[in-house]
Design an enzyme around this catalytic site. Sequence first.
Site, PDB file in Angstrom:
ATOM      1  CG  ASP A 135      -0.311  -0.547   2.480  1.00 29.02           C
ATOM      2  OD1 ASP A 135       0.905  -0.321   2.664  1.00 29.02           O
ATOM      3  OD2 ASP A 135      -1.000  -1.194   3.273  1.00 29.02           O
TER       4      ASP A 135
ATOM      5  CD  GLU B 140      -8.969   1.143   7.662  1.00 27.54           C
ATOM      6  OE1 GLU B 140      -9.050   0.219   8.504  1.00 27.54           O
ATOM      7  OE2 GLU B 140      -8.253   2.142   7.840  1.00 27.54           O
TER       8      GLU B 140
ATOM      9  CG  ASP C   6      -9.421  -1.694  11.938  1.00 27.07           C
ATOM     10  OD1 ASP C   6      -8.422  -2.340  11.521  1.00 27.07           O
ATOM     11  OD2 ASP C   6      -9.798  -0.619  11.421  1.00 27.07           O
TER      12      ASP C   6
END
Length: 261
Positions: free
Chosen positions: A67, A143, A136
């Site tokens: 990324d 995400e 998370d």
Amino acid sequence: MEIVICPDATEAGRLGANAIVALLQRKPDAVLGLATGSSPMAIYDELVRRRQSGEVSFAQARAFTLDEYVGLASDHRETYHNVIRRDFVDRVDFAPAAVHGPDGLAADLPAVCHEYEEAIVTAGGVDLQILGIGTDGHIGFNEPSSSLASRTRIKTLATQTRIDNARFFGGDVDQVPTHCITQGLGTIMDARHVVLVASGHGKAEAVHQLAEGPVSAMWPATILQHHPHVTVLLDEAAAGRVQLYSYYRETYAAKPQWQGL
């Protein structure tokens, strides 16, 4: 999915390095997938040591990073292009231009995403992908709510991710970019071997969901339950929430040595 519980992050790094060294010894021109962040550092440090001892060479290898932030100046210390070079690439013997990453400053970001996907395919695909995991459950910058079939694309970073990453920006969350380019979950799933490393109590819930929870876009890493060859390397703290702790220890202890990772 193989869960390996190590006494500490150093041992997890040693095992991850073992897998990469074994790959390069049988396939010197292998394609690696490189992740940034604190979790893979033990692997990179061990690989640097082994390169210095002459045990392994990256001279014929190629690599793709996971990324990149959108909008950071090319000379910014925290672009992932600069981070991966500082943490690993420039410490070993990759050939010039052998390590590729998406361009977060490009005028046409969707085109960059498409071209990055094509470049990975043209290289023959990733042989071994190194991953960390977010608190998370994100891998790469996929995400929660990310499509489980997603490909390289632009993503908006979650507030929690920006808070977690603020430590790299002097503790100022406002300095953390809002957008990024990331390989998608579908892209990551195309890698032939995935090695995910996690350490610390802060990753324990995400690791529990990864290994033992239902596959869900709310915990993106759970898609790896569908991958045929995933190795999860944990220190004791990161393994603190797994329900089958004893079973994972017994399974690894009984594993034939020839099988490797």
